[in-house]
Motif scaffolding. Structure first.
Motif, PDB file in Angstrom:
ATOM      1  N   TYR A 117       0.654  -1.244   0.049  1.00 21.85           N
ATOM      2  CA  TYR A 117      -0.085  -0.010  -0.127  1.00 21.85           C
ATOM      3  C   TYR A 117       0.779   1.229   0.221  1.00 21.85           C
ATOM      4  CZ  TYR A 117      -4.177  -2.884   0.668  1.00 21.85           C
ATOM      5  OH  TYR A 117      -5.108  -3.766   0.520  1.00 21.85           O
ATOM      6  N   ASP A 158     -10.442  -3.107   0.581  1.00 28.20           N
ATOM      7  CA  ASP A 158     -11.040  -3.488  -0.594  1.00 28.20           C
ATOM      8  C   ASP A 158     -11.876  -2.523  -1.194  1.00 28.20           C
ATOM      9  OD1 ASP A 158      -8.861  -5.359  -0.835  1.00 28.20           O
ATOM     10  OD2 ASP A 158      -9.999  -6.822   0.380  1.00 28.20           O
ATOM     11  N   SER A 195      -8.890   0.705  -7.212  1.00 29.17           N
ATOM     12  CA  SER A 195      -9.650  -0.407  -6.503  1.00 29.17           C
ATOM     13  C   SER A 195      -8.589  -0.836  -5.382  1.00 29.17           C
ATOM     14  CB  SER A 195      -9.815  -1.696  -7.671  1.00 29.17           C
ATOM     15  OG  SER A 195      -8.579  -1.850  -8.261  1.00 29.17           O
ATOM     16  N   GLN A 196      -9.110  -1.661  -4.697  1.00 28.92           N
ATOM     17  CA  GLN A 196      -8.069  -2.400  -3.639  1.00 28.92           C
ATOM     18  C   GLN A 196      -7.762  -1.268  -2.636  1.00 28.92           C
ATOM     19  OE1 GLN A 196      -5.750  -5.164  -6.136  1.00 28.92           O
ATOM     20  NE2 GLN A 196      -5.989  -6.426  -4.366  1.00 28.92           N
ATOM     21  N   LYS A 205      -3.787  -0.167  -3.119  1.00 30.75           N
ATOM     22  CA  LYS A 205      -2.514  -1.058  -3.361  1.00 30.75           C
ATOM     23  C   LYS A 205      -1.739  -1.031  -4.604  1.00 30.75           C
ATOM     24  CE  LYS A 205      -2.021  -6.116  -2.608  1.00 30.75           C
ATOM     25  NZ  LYS A 205      -2.695  -7.228  -2.138  1.00 30.75           N
TER      26      LYS A 205
END
Length: 244
Positions: A53, A183, A194-195, A218
């Motif tokens: 991340y 998420d 996303s994520q 992420k």
């Protein structure tokens, strides 16, 4: 002395969880003068991210807007060994470089150990307005834990030491982090991510509480950050990035 106490208290309140700038120059810059390939999303050659991340590698660059104004790039300029651990140093870091009108300078590093991400900082408020220099000795803060579930929390307690001239001032600090979303998918400046991991980090110091909210995507890193401090609000949003 009342003014200095106010500066100290506010600086303690924002210096740990809030990303603080490494320079006193906070004027917005035109992206056209940043230089070639300042960072595209994903860019012509964004490189291979590290799979976490907060990808940390020399020359990784993120560009943000603060309340709609483009900030200087947040860029990793070197890696260093400190106490046997690898840290990544930044040329600029999102945040502010004044406290109650007092300009400051400093150094910011980050590192990751297992699932925990740290920010290390040291700061100097130069002598001004008849007041002596204020030095914040190196402080390390846990800013993120990426292995927690939604609504799980972490706590980090430490002592922050300031040198008020030659007089040390110790302040106990409690950091409480909480995972708000995981998420998730969000849109920032027209870009879909996303994520995404969303966390709230609250610092409690000398009866002062300050909360900050961060969104990390992420394999990309920080994409959004916000808080409110008195009548001042901060809203950082990613514009572009370039990862190695």
């Amino acid at each position: 002395m009342k003014k200095i106490n106010k500066i100290l208290l506010l600086f303690i309140a924002i210096s740990a969880p809030l990303f603080t700038g490494c320079t006193t120059d906070i004027e917005p810059i035109d992206p056209a003068v940043i230089g070639e390939n300042p960072g595209e999303n994903p860019g012509e050659n964004p490189g291979t991210p590290s799979g976490d991340y907060w990808p940390m590698a020399v020359n990784n660059t993120w560009i943000f807007k603060n309340n709609g104004v483009t900030e200087p790039p947040m860029k990793i300029i070197s890696s260093e060994q400190i106490a046997g651990k690898t840290y990544y140093k930044y040329s600029n870091f999102v945040g502010t470089s004044t406290v109650q009108g007092a300009a400051f300078t400093g150094n910011i590093w980050t590192r990751k150990e297992n699932n925990t991400y740290f920010i290390r900082q040291e700061v100097t408020i130069p002598a001004q307005n008849g007041n002596p220099a204020i030095n914040v000795l190196p402080t390390e803060v846990q800013i993120l834990k990426d292995n927690l579930a939604v609504n799980e929390t972490w706590t980090h307690n430490f002592t922050q030491t300031m040198m008020f001239g030659s007089i040390p001032i110790d302040s106990p600090v409690e950091i409480v982090g909480k995972v708000l979303e995981k998420d998730a998918q969000i849109t920032v400046n027209g870009q879909s991510f996303s994520q995404v991991l969303k966390v709230e980090v609250t610092q409690n110091t000398q009866g002062v509480s300050q909360s900050n909210v961060y969104w990390f995507a992420k394999n990309i890193g920080l994409i959004k950050f916000g808080n409110e401090l008195g009548s001042t609000s901060t809203d950082y949003e990613i514009v572009s990035y370039n990862l190695n």
